[in-house]
Motif scaffolding. Structure first.
Motif, PDB file in Angstrom:
ATOM      1  N   ALA A  15       0.840  -1.580  -0.202  1.00  0.00           N
ATOM      2  CA  ALA A  15      -0.353   0.306  -0.092  1.00  0.00           C
ATOM      3  C   ALA A  15       0.769   1.188   0.056  1.00  0.00           C
ATOM      4  CB  ALA A  15      -1.070   0.264   0.899  1.00  0.00           C
ATOM      5  N   THR A  16       1.907   1.543   0.714  1.00  0.00           N
ATOM      6  CA  THR A  16       2.899   2.622   1.285  1.00  0.00           C
ATOM      7  C   THR A  16       3.143   2.871  -0.598  1.00  0.00           C
ATOM      8  OG1 THR A  16       2.518   2.478   3.208  1.00  0.00           O
ATOM      9  CG2 THR A  16       4.337   3.823   2.314  1.00  0.00           C
ATOM     10  N   SER A  17       3.962   1.488  -1.174  1.00  0.00           N
ATOM     11  CA  SER A  17       5.066   2.180  -2.099  1.00  0.00           C
ATOM     12  C   SER A  17       4.001   2.492  -3.042  1.00  0.00           C
ATOM     13  CB  SER A  17       4.879   0.205  -2.843  1.00  0.00           C
ATOM     14  OG  SER A  17       5.726   0.320  -1.574  1.00  0.00           O
ATOM     15  N   MET A  18       2.269   1.705  -3.074  1.00  0.00           N
ATOM     16  CA  MET A  18       1.965   2.146  -4.467  1.00  0.00           C
ATOM     17  C   MET A  18       0.901   3.775  -4.313  1.00  0.00           C
ATOM     18  SD  MET A  18       0.773   0.231  -7.138  1.00  0.00           S
ATOM     19  CE  MET A  18      -0.147   0.237  -7.637  1.00  0.00           C
ATOM     20  N   ASN A  19       0.537   4.450  -2.800  1.00  0.00           N
ATOM     21  CA  ASN A  19       0.322   5.797  -2.187  1.00  0.00           C
ATOM     22  C   ASN A  19       1.041   6.594  -2.871  1.00  0.00           C
ATOM     23  OD1 ASN A  19      -2.105   3.961  -1.904  1.00  0.00           O
ATOM     24  ND2 ASN A  19      -1.772   4.038   0.479  1.00  0.00           N
ATOM     25  N   GLN A  20       2.216   6.646  -3.073  1.00  0.00           N
ATOM     26  CA  GLN A  20       3.261   7.363  -3.321  1.00  0.00           C
ATOM     27  C   GLN A  20       3.236   8.443  -4.485  1.00  0.00           C
ATOM     28  OE1 GLN A  20       7.707   5.975  -2.597  1.00  0.00           O
ATOM     29  NE2 GLN A  20       6.602   4.170  -3.602  1.00  0.00           N
ATOM     30  N   ILE A  21       2.073   7.445  -5.659  1.00  0.00           N
ATOM     31  CA  ILE A  21       1.660   7.658  -6.862  1.00  0.00           C
ATOM     32  C   ILE A  21       0.450   9.129  -6.331  1.00  0.00           C
ATOM     33  CG2 ILE A  21       1.144   7.737  -8.612  1.00  0.00           C
ATOM     34  CD1 ILE A  21       2.320   5.099  -8.578  1.00  0.00           C
ATOM     35  N   SER A  22       0.310  10.364  -6.763  1.00  0.00           N
ATOM     36  CA  SER A  22      -0.482  11.127  -6.094  1.00  0.00           C
ATOM     37  C   SER A  22      -1.407  10.714  -7.571  1.00  0.00           C
ATOM     38  CB  SER A  22      -0.149  11.907  -6.783  1.00  0.00           C
ATOM     39  OG  SER A  22      -0.019  12.658  -8.501  1.00  0.00           O
ATOM     40  N   GLY A  23      -2.893  10.346  -6.801  1.00  0.00           N
ATOM     41  CA  GLY A  23      -4.710  10.383  -7.530  1.00  0.00           C
ATOM     42  C   GLY A  23      -4.737   8.637  -7.452  1.00  0.00           C
ATOM     43  N   VAL A  24      -3.727   7.815  -6.893  1.00  0.00           N
ATOM     44  CA  VAL A  24      -3.847   6.585  -6.149  1.00  0.00           C
ATOM     45  C   VAL A  24      -3.688   6.447  -5.203  1.00  0.00           C
ATOM     46  CG1 VAL A  24      -2.669   4.027  -7.300  1.00  0.00           C
ATOM     47  CG2 VAL A  24      -2.481   5.604  -8.826  1.00  0.00           C
ATOM     48  N   TYR A  25      -4.908   5.387  -4.720  1.00  0.00           N
ATOM     49  CA  TYR A  25      -5.005   5.039  -2.972  1.00  0.00           C
ATOM     50  C   TYR A  25      -5.276   3.541  -3.253  1.00  0.00           C
ATOM     51  CZ  TYR A  25      -5.888   5.814   1.006  1.00  0.00           C
ATOM     52  OH  TYR A  25      -6.684   5.583   2.933  1.00  0.00           O
ATOM     53  N   LEU A  26      -4.190   3.063  -2.449  1.00  0.00           N
ATOM     54  CA  LEU A  26      -4.261   1.514  -2.353  1.00  0.00           C
ATOM     55  C   LEU A  26      -4.912   1.363  -0.927  1.00  0.00           C
ATOM     56  CD1 LEU A  26      -2.354  -1.268  -3.540  1.00  0.00           C
ATOM     57  CD2 LEU A  26      -3.031  -1.476  -1.111  1.00  0.00           C
ATOM     58  N   LEU A  27      -6.288   0.720  -0.718  1.00  0.00           N
ATOM     59  CA  LEU A  27      -6.454   0.428   0.846  1.00  0.00           C
ATOM     60  C   LEU A  27      -6.077  -1.199   1.003  1.00  0.00           C
ATOM     61  CD1 LEU A  27      -9.129   2.280  -1.227  1.00  0.00           C
ATOM     62  CD2 LEU A  27      -9.679   3.010   1.170  1.00  0.00           C
ATOM     63  N   SER A  28      -5.492  -1.709   2.096  1.00  0.00           N
ATOM     64  CA  SER A  28      -4.879  -2.782   2.618  1.00  0.00           C
ATOM     65  C   SER A  28      -5.505  -3.174   4.006  1.00  0.00           C
ATOM     66  CB  SER A  28      -3.309  -2.807   2.575  1.00  0.00           C
ATOM     67  OG  SER A  28      -3.673  -4.135   2.943  1.00  0.00           O
ATOM     68  N   GLY A  29      -6.423  -4.200   3.695  1.00  0.00           N
ATOM     69  CA  GLY A  29      -6.569  -5.011   4.841  1.00  0.00           C
ATOM     70  C   GLY A  29      -6.671  -5.829   5.175  1.00  0.00           C
ATOM     71  N   ALA A  30      -5.424  -6.223   4.925  1.00  0.00           N
ATOM     72  CA  ALA A  30      -4.219  -7.508   4.641  1.00  0.00           C
ATOM     73  C   ALA A  30      -3.798  -7.655   3.586  1.00  0.00           C
ATOM     74  CB  ALA A  30      -4.972  -8.693   5.790  1.00  0.00           C
ATOM     75  N   LEU A  31      -3.331  -8.809   3.640  1.00  0.00           N
ATOM     76  CA  LEU A  31      -1.593  -9.187   3.189  1.00  0.00           C
ATOM     77  C   LEU A  31      -2.950  -9.463   1.377  1.00  0.00           C
ATOM     78  CD1 LEU A  31       1.136 -10.835   4.325  1.00  0.00           C
ATOM     79  CD2 LEU A  31       1.026  -8.273   2.651  1.00  0.00           C
ATOM     80  N   ASN A  32      -4.089  -9.768   1.955  1.00  0.00           N
ATOM     81  CA  ASN A  32      -4.293 -10.698   1.107  1.00  0.00           C
ATOM     82  C   ASN A  32      -5.684 -10.060   0.617  1.00  0.00           C
ATOM     83  OD1 ASN A  32      -5.430 -11.879   3.340  1.00  0.00           O
ATOM     84  ND2 ASN A  32      -6.905 -13.025   3.534  1.00  0.00           N
ATOM     85  N   THR A  33      -5.798  -8.939   1.088  1.00  0.00           N
ATOM     86  CA  THR A  33      -7.130  -8.084   1.155  1.00  0.00           C
ATOM     87  C   THR A  33      -6.713  -6.381   0.996  1.00  0.00           C
ATOM     88  OG1 THR A  33      -8.007  -9.094   2.510  1.00  0.00           O
ATOM     89  CG2 THR A  33      -9.425  -6.928   2.262  1.00  0.00           C
ATOM     90  N   ASN A  34      -6.895  -6.075  -0.710  1.00  0.00           N
ATOM     91  CA  ASN A  34      -6.421  -4.973  -1.177  1.00  0.00           C
ATOM     92  C   ASN A  34      -7.313  -4.683  -1.920  1.00  0.00           C
ATOM     93  OD1 ASN A  34      -3.026  -4.537  -0.634  1.00  0.00           O
ATOM     94  ND2 ASN A  34      -3.662  -6.609  -1.263  1.00  0.00           N
ATOM     95  N   ARG A  35      -7.386  -3.082  -2.118  1.00  0.00           N
ATOM     96  CA  ARG A  35      -7.996  -2.505  -3.140  1.00  0.00           C
ATOM     97  C   ARG A  35      -8.177  -0.859  -3.606  1.00  0.00           C
ATOM     98  NH1 ARG A  35     -12.362  -1.573  -0.161  1.00  0.00           N
ATOM     99  NH2 ARG A  35     -12.827   0.339  -0.186  1.00  0.00           N
ATOM    100  N   ILE A  36      -7.212  -1.086  -5.242  1.00  0.00           N
ATOM    101  CA  ILE A  36      -6.362  -0.377  -5.400  1.00  0.00           C
ATOM    102  C   ILE A  36      -7.638   0.778  -6.377  1.00  0.00           C
ATOM    103  CG2 ILE A  36      -4.766   0.977  -7.077  1.00  0.00           C
ATOM    104  CD1 ILE A  36      -3.402  -2.186  -7.460  1.00  0.00           C
ATOM    105  N   THR A  37      -7.850   1.867  -6.498  1.00  0.00           N
ATOM    106  CA  THR A  37      -8.712   3.002  -6.864  1.00  0.00           C
ATOM    107  C   THR A  37      -7.893   3.991  -7.043  1.00  0.00           C
ATOM    108  OG1 THR A  37      -9.006   4.844  -4.773  1.00  0.00           O
ATOM    109  CG2 THR A  37     -10.316   2.832  -4.553  1.00  0.00           C
ATOM    110  N   ILE A  38      -8.198   4.240  -8.574  1.00  0.00           N
ATOM    111  CA  ILE A  38      -7.902   5.430  -9.495  1.00  0.00           C
ATOM    112  C   ILE A  38      -8.500   6.643  -9.798  1.00  0.00           C
ATOM    113  CG2 ILE A  38      -6.109   5.705 -11.334  1.00  0.00           C
ATOM    114  CD1 ILE A  38      -5.309   3.058 -11.721  1.00  0.00           C
TER     115      ILE A  38
END
Length: 687
Positions: free
Chosen positions: A67-90
């Motif tokens: 999540a923190t790696s991806m969230n360095q990019i403006s406009g991109v937000y990865l919500l991570s509830g666990a290693l197996n529970t991720n949701r990417i929104t752009i």
């Protein structure tokens, strides 16, 4: 509005301060170690810039913090509830999806890996094997699906010609985390081979949060002659993950390490076996025409005991992607197709965990047995041409055709719910302009995009295909610029966009595992994305690189009536209005690197009525790494870090419009990890 103005002022002021403190003479001596990742090869076809992060950016936060790696990019937000529970929104697209990532396309080494209903699974890939992540924001990527959210392109590490080496990296950390990645890479003029195996095990931050994964990745290229090349790819992942699920507000604030009681009693988990195999052939007809064709196969076997039932499913997917590119008349063109079809088999069973004396889930009688055939055809083309000396235009056009064929294999006679849904073909044009300046570019884009409904949205709670559901559609307007100043040491970029989406897909929760999809209205997505990065030479041996990304997401419902409730004008659920990712890299020519990073996330509306929101938060991470050459063949690398330094209790992911069943409070929150540590040692032996 005051917050937005302050943050904008912060970005501009920071850039000016960096500019005033430049030491250009010293910088020239260190320009080869500037960590700005400009060597990343762009795969996106388009003159509107894409965004990317490289290996060094991924490594800043350890091997598990996607999540923190991806969230360095403006406009991109990865919500991570666990290693197996991720949701990417752009740009807010996909924020209303209850679980998982949809409304965008995911590619791995040029191969599309998004399934037939538009869902993508980034956790099926070990980021230690990824050399770069490229992101197209919005539907402007005609050659990559024209989805409203855009596209994400994962690329494995590029081979180093003439090198043969063996690399092993071992990482240990909090929550009994153990990870090992062993890779062999060989490259010569006409052949390269990369083979890696990774193993990961952790008990996790919360109860019932254990995760164990084994993965194998094989990639190879063979040059067949002056014009032809074959690329092979095999990715296999086998993982089992406990599911602690979400918490209500009281438990989230007081006992964030707890799992939900029902999921804990059932010892809920998911077991996945995922395979991707593909072959890509590249052929250069001549200096002005080339073709790249990939054929691929995907397989997913998924087993998930939940408190309400047990889900057993598998998916076989097949596809082809073929792209011609070259020169025509006075411009450059691409012309291609993607054909994808999969066969999805799923069934549910009773979960008799309450009769199992506290020993977890036990499979009972079958409750359903279903199969769905899903087909997608994408045709696309772009043409880029020069309007005048510094002004370039690109027109793009894509066409999507989607079909679902649902088979009920459990019920007979009138109770059988078999049906099919054939969506109308949808045409998706785009226009891009780029104007070159002395120290940068200005660009503009107008493009149309779409999103297919997911599985829950196509079916009613009774398992019947909803004949009234339609695809989301929207038009994106975008304007921005990128600038390189002060001998390219200072990099600035800013983008403003506005996108209006019609036929908004809403997954309404009507039961513990039941959703129904409706086209409920319209949303307006508008915002601002700004990035600044500056390389300051402190001395001939020391380079300081501060950076900052800011995202303003002013998204709202334009016309949204749900039953008797009118939510028109409310902020879009699931999207923080302001986000900041900032940090500081310190690089010494001895091989030592230090990073301090900061993430700020604004409060997030959790209900369409905006009656409850998550709290805003700040998170600080620190890391350092050091590389040391023992001799000409042996190199050692060390990496250590602390994530969430101040042990902030915050929601790594949220569930919007949660409903409490059986008199229980609604469970909106997935707690993120508390303060955690990791250390890594890497050994590279060059033959």
């Amino acid at each position: 509005m005051k917050t937005s103005l302050f943050l904008t002022f912060y970005v501009v002021s920071l850039s000016l301060v960096f500019g005033q403190n430049a030491q250009q003479d010293s910088l020239n001596a260190l320009e080869e170690v500037v960590l700005i990742e400009q060597g990343i090869e762009k795969r996106a076809v388009g003159i509107t810039p894409s965004s990317s992060i490289g290996l060094k950016d991924i490594e800043k936060f350890g091997p598990l913090d996607i999540a923190t790696s991806m969230n360095q990019i403006s406009g991109v937000y990865l919500l991570s509830g666990a290693l197996n529970t991720n949701r990417i929104t752009i740009r807010g697209v996909g924020a209303r999806t209850p679980y998982g990532t949809d409304k965008l396309r995911l590619y791995f080494n040029n191969i599309p890996v998004t399934n037939g209903t538009g869902f993508s699974t980034i956790e099926a890939y070990d980021l230690e094997n990824v050399g770069a992540v490229e992101i197209i924001k919005g539907p402007k990527g005609s050659s990559f699906g024209s989805n409203l959210g855009g596209a994400i392109i994962l690329n494995t590490k590029a081979p180093e010609v003439g090198k043969t080496f063996l690399v092993n990296s071992l990482t240990v950390g909090s929550y009994e985390m153990f990870k090992n990645n062993l890779a062999f890479r060989h490259s010569e003029k006409n052949f390269n081979l990369s083979l890696s195996y990774n193993h990961l095990k952790t008990e996790g931050y919360r109860q019932n949060n254990q995760f164990e994964r084994d993965g194998l990745l094989l990639s190879s290229s063979v040059v067949l002659g002056n014009r032809s090349k074959l690329d092979f790819l095999l990715n296999y992942i086998d993982y089992t993950a406990g599911i602690p699920s979400s918490l209500n507000q009281t438990d989230f604030e007081q006992n964030p390490t707890n799992a939900d009681g029902n999921w804990l009693a059932a010892e809920g988990f998911e077991a996945n076996k995922y395979t991707l195999a593909g072959v890509t052939h590249t052929y250069e007809f001549n200096s002005v025409l080339r073709n790249k064709t990939s054929i691929f196969y995907t397989y997913l076997d998924h087993y998930e005991p939940r408190p309400f039932n047990i889900l057993d499913e598998f998916t076989n997917g097949f596809g082809l992607r073929s792209v011609f590119d070259g020169k025509f008349l006075m411009g450059n063109f691409t012309l291609g197709t993607e054909i994808y079809k999969d066969e999805y088999h799923w069934g549910t069973f009773q979960n008799l965990f309450r009769d199992n004396e506290g020993n977890g889930s036990v499979q009972g009688d079958r409750l359903s047995n279903n199969m769905e055939f899903r087909r997608q055809l994408n045709l696309f083309g772009t043409f880029e041409f020069l309007l005048e000396k510094n002004l370039t235009a690109q027109i793009g056009l894509s066409l999507n055709k989607t079909k679902y064929d649902f088979r009920d294999l459990f019920n007979a006679g009138e109770a059988n719910t078999s049906a099919h849904r054939d969506f109308d073909a949808i045409l998706l044009p785009s226009l891009e302009l780029q104007y070159r300046l002395k120290n940068g570019i200005l660009y503009a884009n107008v493009s149309r995009g779409f999103s297919n409904p997911g599985l829950e949205e196509t079916l009613t709670p009774e398992g019947v295909i909803n004949p009234d559901i339609s695809q989301e559609k929207g038009i994106n307007y975008e304007f921005g610029g990128q600038f390189r100043l002060l001998n390219e040491a200072l990099q600035l970029s800013a983008t403003a966009y506005r996108m209006r989406i019609n036929d908004l897909l809403v997954a309404q929760r009507v039961g513990e595992d039941q959703y129904i999809g409706t086209n409920a209205g319209k949303t307006r997505h508008q915002g601002l994305e700004m990035d600044a990065r500056y390389a300051i030479s402190v001395s001939n041996a020391l380079l300081l690189t501060p950076y900052l990304s800011y995202t303003l997401s002013d998204h709202s419902f334009v016309d949204f009536v749900d039953d008797d409730s009118n939510f028109s004008g409310n902020p879009l659920t699931g999207v923080p209005k302001n986000r900041i990712s900032s940090g500081l890299d310190l690089v010494h020519d001895s091989g030592f690197v230090f990073n301090l990073s900061h993430q700020y996330v604004d409060d997030i509306p959790l209900t369409d009525a905006n009656t409850i929101s998550s709290e805003s938060y700040n998170v600080i991470n620190v890391s350092s790494r050091y590389s040391l050459a023992m001799n000409k063949n042996l190199k050692l690398g060390f990496n250590a870090g602390v994530n969430n330094v101040f042990d902030t209790n915050y929601a790594g992911s949220v569930l919007i419009n949660a409903v409490g069943f059986g008199g229980n409070l609604p469970r909106y929150y997935y707690p993120a990890n508390g303060i955690n540590y990791y250390g890594k040692i890497g050994v590279t032996y060059t033959f």
